[in-house]
Design a protein around this motif. Sequence first.
Motif, PDB file in Angstrom:
ATOM      1  N   LEU A   1      38.943  33.047  43.926  1.00 21.65           N
ATOM      2  CA  LEU A   1      38.782  34.450  44.312  1.00 21.65           C
ATOM      3  C   LEU A   1      40.131  35.135  44.524  1.00 21.65           C
ATOM      4  CD1 LEU A   1      35.750  34.186  46.761  1.00 21.65           C
ATOM      5  CD2 LEU A   1      35.781  35.115  44.431  1.00 21.65           C
ATOM      6  N   ALA A   2      41.091  34.432  45.116  1.00 20.55           N
ATOM      7  CA  ALA A   2      42.418  35.007  45.323  1.00 20.55           C
ATOM      8  C   ALA A   2      43.117  35.271  43.990  1.00 20.55           C
ATOM      9  CB  ALA A   2      43.271  34.082  46.192  1.00 20.55           C
ATOM     10  N   LEU A   3      43.013  34.338  43.050  1.00 20.72           N
ATOM     11  CA  LEU A   3      43.613  34.558  41.736  1.00 20.72           C
ATOM     12  C   LEU A   3      42.964  35.741  41.026  1.00 20.72           C
ATOM     13  CD1 LEU A   3      44.124  30.953  40.354  1.00 20.72           C
ATOM     14  CD2 LEU A   3      45.876  32.622  40.891  1.00 20.72           C
ATOM     15  N   LEU A   4      41.646  35.843  41.101  1.00 24.21           N
ATOM     16  CA  LEU A   4      40.963  36.978  40.484  1.00 24.21           C
ATOM     17  C   LEU A   4      41.357  38.287  41.137  1.00 24.21           C
ATOM     18  CD1 LEU A   4      37.418  35.480  39.895  1.00 24.21           C
ATOM     19  CD2 LEU A   4      39.166  36.000  38.185  1.00 24.21           C
TER      20      LEU A   4
ATOM     21  N   ILE B   1      44.801  39.270  39.968  1.00 18.14           N
ATOM     22  CA  ILE B   1      44.806  39.730  38.588  1.00 18.14           C
ATOM     23  C   ILE B   1      44.117  41.080  38.444  1.00 18.14           C
ATOM     24  CG2 ILE B   1      43.985  39.233  36.255  1.00 18.14           C
ATOM     25  CD1 ILE B   1      44.280  36.251  36.963  1.00 18.14           C
ATOM     26  N   PHE B   2      42.933  41.224  39.055  1.00 20.55           N
ATOM     27  CA  PHE B   2      42.111  42.403  38.813  1.00 20.55           C
ATOM     28  C   PHE B   2      41.951  43.307  40.034  1.00 20.55           C
ATOM     29  CE2 PHE B   2      40.415  39.119  35.886  1.00 20.55           C
ATOM     30  CZ  PHE B   2      40.796  39.724  34.707  1.00 20.55           C
ATOM     31  N   GLY B   3      42.611  43.008  41.154  1.00 28.53           N
ATOM     32  CA  GLY B   3      42.426  43.773  42.385  1.00 28.53           C
ATOM     33  C   GLY B   3      42.792  45.238  42.260  1.00 28.53           C
ATOM     34  N   ASP B   4      43.916  45.534  41.650  1.00 27.75           N
ATOM     35  CA  ASP B   4      44.344  46.922  41.506  1.00 27.75           C
ATOM     36  C   ASP B   4      43.396  47.712  40.615  1.00 27.75           C
ATOM     37  OD1 ASP B   4      46.518  46.477  43.122  1.00 27.75           O
ATOM     38  OD2 ASP B   4      47.866  46.041  41.445  1.00 27.75           O
TER      39      ASP B   4
ATOM     40  N   PHE C   1      41.251  50.865  41.887  1.00 23.63           N
ATOM     41  CA  PHE C   1      41.397  52.137  41.177  1.00 23.63           C
ATOM     42  C   PHE C   1      40.035  52.744  40.869  1.00 23.63           C
ATOM     43  CE2 PHE C   1      41.574  54.425  37.135  1.00 23.63           C
ATOM     44  CZ  PHE C   1      42.468  55.438  37.475  1.00 23.63           C
ATOM     45  N   PHE C   2      39.109  51.924  40.368  1.00 24.67           N
ATOM     46  CA  PHE C   2      37.787  52.434  40.014  1.00 24.67           C
ATOM     47  C   PHE C   2      36.947  52.772  41.230  1.00 24.67           C
ATOM     48  CE2 PHE C   2      38.489  50.208  35.864  1.00 24.67           C
ATOM     49  CZ  PHE C   2      38.512  51.368  35.105  1.00 24.67           C
ATOM     50  N   ILE C   3      37.150  52.075  42.341  1.00 22.49           N
ATOM     51  CA  ILE C   3      36.348  52.328  43.548  1.00 22.49           C
ATOM     52  C   ILE C   3      36.824  53.586  44.249  1.00 22.49           C
ATOM     53  CG2 ILE C   3      35.795  51.467  45.853  1.00 22.49           C
ATOM     54  CD1 ILE C   3      35.720  48.665  44.677  1.00 22.49           C
ATOM     55  N   PHE C   4      38.131  53.742  44.408  1.00 23.43           N
ATOM     56  CA  PHE C   4      38.660  54.828  45.233  1.00 23.43           C
ATOM     57  C   PHE C   4      39.069  56.054  44.459  1.00 23.43           C
ATOM     58  CE2 PHE C   4      39.589  50.954  47.809  1.00 23.43           C
ATOM     59  CZ  PHE C   4      38.675  51.232  48.823  1.00 23.43           C
ATOM     60  N   ASN C   5      38.982  56.058  43.145  1.00 20.56           N
ATOM     61  CA  ASN C   5      39.347  57.250  42.356  1.00 20.56           C
ATOM     62  C   ASN C   5      38.165  57.771  41.577  1.00 20.56           C
ATOM     63  OD1 ASN C   5      41.973  57.315  43.222  1.00 20.56           O
ATOM     64  ND2 ASN C   5      42.680  55.970  41.607  1.00 20.56           N
TER      65      ASN C   5
END
Length: 107
Positions: free
Chosen positions: A90-93, A96-99, A103-107
């Motif tokens: 989960l940390a690696l994912l 990799i994909f956190g930003d 971006f999609f959640i808050f914008n």
Amino acid sequence: MGFVLALIMFYLVVLNNVRGPVNILVCASCLGLLFFEVVFGIYVGCKIYNLCHKQEAQYCPGGPCDLSKARISIQSLNLAQKAIFALSVLALLYLIFGDIVEFFIFN
């Protein structure tokens, strides 16, 4: 698999001078594969080979693909180790994909 990743990076960086998210994804996948190999002894290349071919991989280093042989107690995973493994994935994912997700959640 490592050679293919190295060829991709050579083509992108040396021949075409490309810098960007593709390079980061290639490097992150390589580091992820190395992480699982070193820390957990999981050779993802053997698993992918087994998915793609009818005949299973026979020469995996250390014999992790041979599930028929008896394991000693230190080679089995307990609940805490499985939890650490899941959190590592989960940390690696997230790294990799956190930003992208934020971006999609808050914008």
